[in-house]
Design an enzyme around this catalytic site. Structure first.
Site, short mmCIF file in Angstrom:
data_model
loop_
_atom_site.label_atom_id
_atom_site.label_comp_id
_atom_site.label_asym_id
_atom_site.label_seq_id
_atom_site.Cartn_x
_atom_site.Cartn_y
_atom_site.Cartn_z
N ASP A 466 0.86 -1.17 0.00
CA ASP A 466 0.00 0.00 0.00
C ASP A 466 0.91 1.23 0.00
O ASP A 466 2.11 1.12 0.26
CB ASP A 466 -0.88 -0.05 1.24
CG ASP A 466 -1.68 1.21 1.40
OD1 ASP A 466 -2.46 1.53 0.49
OD2 ASP A 466 -1.51 1.89 2.43
N ASP A 665 -1.53 -0.71 6.24
CA ASP A 665 -1.79 -0.29 7.62
C ASP A 665 -3.20 0.19 7.88
O ASP A 665 -3.50 0.67 8.97
CB ASP A 665 -0.81 0.82 8.03
CG ASP A 665 -1.16 2.16 7.40
OD1 ASP A 665 -1.85 2.16 6.36
OD2 ASP A 665 -0.74 3.19 7.95
N ASP A 669 -6.98 -2.13 3.88
CA ASP A 669 -5.98 -3.15 3.52
C ASP A 669 -6.31 -4.51 4.12
O ASP A 669 -5.71 -5.52 3.74
CB ASP A 669 -4.59 -2.72 4.00
CG ASP A 669 -4.12 -1.44 3.34
OD1 ASP A 669 -4.29 -1.33 2.11
OD2 ASP A 669 -3.61 -0.57 4.04
#
Length: 802
Positions: A466, A665, A669
């Site tokens: 990410d 995080d 996700d």
């Protein structure tokens, strides 16, 4: 205390924590029970008391009536939960032995105050008290025939007298576990040792008491051959091996004890009246103001309200460089303060602190079982049965076809086969490696949730990352606002900030903070709703507003063509763009930026050099994603992806045969983290992300992936070494003990040598596992140059996904 005394404000004791409180200013208020009023230092203590008042009153009464204890005396602890390192499903209160493998149970959660292992203490006593007897029996058996004044029959009876306490007292735990293993149908090391010692001792006792039952072929040097010295020495050597193994195994919990030892014992609390006092750490409650002086440890997790200093967080995060802390910054309990003084507000205490959660995760991982271990457990079960069959075959082969006295040799070699085989070494091969590796990882700021994650990590070939909070700092700064035709930019900021008041997203916090800094009055938001991964919606000043990415606008048929060029220009410069629409019309856009982590570029390069394919997947716009990718050297980028799209990307890569890790995080996700072969959560992210992942990086720094990968490779290599040693040891030792080399080389193995080799095999496996504690991991690459241009943050809990 009487009501009059309390009304007068005389000091009283909090019945829960024992602190002295003033009834007039007690922060926790008071409650009434059985006609008496009780005051508390905090609301938490008051809640505990209300839930179980009699428990605390009885405890206080007992303490009041008990004689004073010395200052160094520790309070008696309730029996902890104990578990087997080889079979974590076995749990009981207090120490004992595992009904499956017979190993001594160990505390599920080590503590700094725990006493010496009770089995270690018991075996030490049995070993040292009977060692002189075993030595005496051995010397008598070896040199007794050279003493003409000592008749053979008398010597045999003396050996019996000396051996009996060794076998029946010192060896009694072996027989108990042997019987237990047979009753539970779980053959193990103690099955072999118990049968072997019983065979040697029982045979010798019968030969001493009724020698006439044996044919002449059993006689040697004028008597039926006895093996009291073998039985006694086997017991002593096995006890010695257990002592060495228990001491070595106790070192595997050293990492957890080291973590527990990081926490300070006291904290310096600043009271409302400005006075300061040192209080026990367990008396600190959320909201307390605490003074952290230069060189002291931070007592609990909190936020800085006054002062500035640098804090060494390396003991928890693996980050070598001290981190600067100022007002508003968060600090982690047990980290080391530098030269400045800090005043912090306690935010997390007790089991909620980062340190406590790390200890829990490490303990949980140490109790888990690796796939390689499950294979070893199955092999060990059949291995014991095979050894028993080999011992029977050895006995009859030597008795029927061996040299005279053949049946004496038969007993001797069958016992050697039983004793030398060591399924314990086979069973310990992987658990010991896992226990040491998880502790070493925690010291480097990497938390593995289970053993399977350690074993899997080395097989990864693809890493999906990410962007915000993973590759970027996650600390956005406001860039600009642009109004669509006929709309005032300041009004765009006001409406966007008013709407974002209901969001906890870091982008939203930045927009709201910018509006307040400009002294723009905000309106109340109603009907607020978060569209995870896309944006937010709500009603402000009776206008239906939308604020989010291009996907949110498209879903709601909002035409953004008039601001497309401006948005693309901002994205190309590394900014996140959010469109604002009201009543179906585009009102403008807001742009926020977030700097790339200084360590991201060298870490990405190192990961790629190690053979990992790095893929970026972000909910941010494609142009912004491409700008970040170029800065970091990432070739494959997926922009404007929703949470379900990230999970789909992971599954597609898996379907192509790749072993995929996902690093992120935020809540958005979580689906991808759960779908990946190994999910990697940033410790600075949300609890949802961390609970979905198998690995957590405490610092939230991708450099932890390099450490985790290196440790995974070292751990699996160590487990394979242990398993190879255990298999090789038994593959060589059992045939030699059975006498297969005797026809060619005349080589046989004494049961005493077999017992020594068996004990040392387990110790060597544990010793090899302990080497992992000194594994060298990739060093922290301290940033020496500023990171690339600012780019936007990711959704951690609600709102826009980036």
């Amino acid at each position: 205390m009487s009501t009059h005394d309390q009304a007068a404000g005389n000091p009283t004791r909090d019945p829960v924590c024992g602190m002295t409180v003033d009834p007039v200013t007690a922060k926790g208020g008071f409650t009434t029970h059985a006609g008496n009023s009780y005051h508390f230092c905090s609301a938490r203590c008051r809640e505990k008391f209300i839930a179980s008042p009699q428990h605390y009153l009885d405890r206080e009464a007992a303490q009041h009536n008990a004689p004073a204890a010395p200052a160094h005396a520790a309070a008696p602890a309730v029996d902890a939960i104990y578990t087997c390192p080889m079979h974590p499903e076995i749990r009981q209160q207090g120490p004992g032995t595992c009904p499956i493998c017979g190993m001594a149970l160990e505390p599920e959660m080590p503590s700094l105050e725990e006493e010496e292992n009770p089995e270690l203490r018991d075996f030490s006593r049995r070993f040292w008290w009977t060692l002189p007897l075993s030595v005496a029996v051995l010397l008598l058996a070896m040199f007794g025939h050279s003493l003409p004044a000592l008749p053979t029959a008398t010597r045999t009876w003396i050996e019996l007298a000396l051996t009996t306490p060794v076998v029946l007292w010192a060896g009694w735990p072996f027989f108990v576990r042997c019987v237990q293993s047979i009753r539970n149908r779980s053959p193990n090391m103690w099955t072999l040792i118990g049968i072997g010692v019983a065979a040697a001792f029982g045979y010798s006792v019968v030969a001493t008491l009724a020698p006439g039952l044996f044919p002449d072929s059993f006689r040697d040097h004028g008597r039926v051959g006895v093996y009291f010295e073998a039985a006694a020495v086997i017991v002593s050597l096995t006890l010695l091996g257990q002592l060495l193994e228990l001491r070595a195994r106790s070192k595997t919990s050293a990492a957890i004890k080291a973590l527990l030892g990081l926490a300070p014992k006291t904290a310096r609390r600043v009271n409302d009246d400005g006075t300061e006092e040192d209080i026990p750490l367990d008396h600190v409650h959320v909201g307390h103001l605490l003074r952290v002086r230069p060189g002291e440890k931070v007592p609990v997790d909190g936020s800085v309200v006054e002062g500035r200093s640098s804090v060494d967080e390396s003991m928890l995060t693996g980050e070598a460089m001290p981190v600067g802390k100022g007002v508003g910054d968060t600090v982690i309990g047990a980290t080391q303060n530098g030269t400045g003084a800090l005043l912090i507000r306690a935010d997390q205490v007790g089991s909620s602190t980062v340190l406590a959660r790390i200890v829990q995760l490490v303990a949980q991982a140490q109790r888990s079982r690796a796939p390689m271990q499950r294979m070893a457990d199955k092999v060990a079960y059949w291995f014991v049965l095979a050894v028993l069959a080999s011992a029977v075959a050895t006995f009859f082969a030597w008795g029927l076809w061996g040299p005279q006295p053949s049946w004496t040799w038969a007993v001797l070699n069958a016992v050697s086969v039983l004793i030398i085989a060591c399924p314990c070494a086979l069973g310990l091969a992987t658990p010991m490696s896992i226990m040491v590796a998880t502790g070493r990882a925690a010291q480097a700021g990497v938390l593995f949730r289970d053993a399977e994650a350690i074993e899997r990590f080395r097989t990864l070939d693809t890493l999906v990352v990410d962007k915000t909070g993973t590759l970027t700092e996650g600390k956005p700064s406001f860039r600009t606002m642009i109004g669509a035709a006929g709309n005032d930019p300041a009004e765009v900021l006001r409406l966007g900030a008013s709407l974002d008041q209901g969001s906890e997203h870091p982008l939203a916090e930045t927009i709201v903070a910018e509006a307040r800094q400009r002294a723009i009055g905000l309106s109340t938001v109603q009907d607020f709703d978060s569209v995870t991964g896309s944006g937010v919606r709500g009603t402000v000043d009776r206008r239906a507003l939308l604020l989010g990415n291009r996907a949110l606008m498209d879903v709601n048929n909002i035409d953004v063509a008039s601001l497309t060029a401006e948005a693309e220009g901002l994205r190309a410069d590394g900014a996140s763009v959010m469109f604002l629409a009201g009543d179906g019309q585009l009102l403008g856009l807001l742009a926020v930026a977030d700097p790339i982590k200084a360590s991201a570029k060298p870490t990405i390069a190192a990961l790629q050099a190690s053979g990992l394919r790095v893929v970026m997947a972000t909910g941010d716009g494609a142009t912004t994603a491409q700008a970040v990718a170029r800065a970091l050297g990432i070739d494959e980028v997926h922009g404007e992806v929703k949470p379900q799209d990230k999970a789909a990307l992971v599954k597609r890569l898996q379907s192509e045969g790749h072993k995929v890790a996902m690093a992120g995080d935020g809540i958005n996700d979580a689906p991808a983290l759960a779908s990946a072969d190994v999910g990697i959560a940033m410790g600075t992210g949300t609890d949802v992300a961390m609970s979905s992942a198998q690995v957590t990086l405490v610092k939230g720094d991708l450099r932890g992936i390099l450490r985790a990968r290196a440790l995974s490779q070292a751990t699996v290599r160590n487990m394979r070494q242990n398993l190879a040693f255990a298999f090789l040891y038994n593959a060589i030792g059992v045939p030699i003990a059975a006498g297969l080399l005797y026809p060619v080389f005349g080589l046989l193995l004494s049961p005493m040598i077999a017992a020594l080799a068996m004990s040392l095999s387990s110790v060597s496996v544990v010793g090899n596992a302990l080497r992992l504690a000194k594994t060298r991991l990739p060093e922290d690459a301290s940033p020496r140059e500023p990171g690339p241009r600012a780019i936007p943050p990711q959704a951690r809990s609600t709102g826009v996904s980036t």
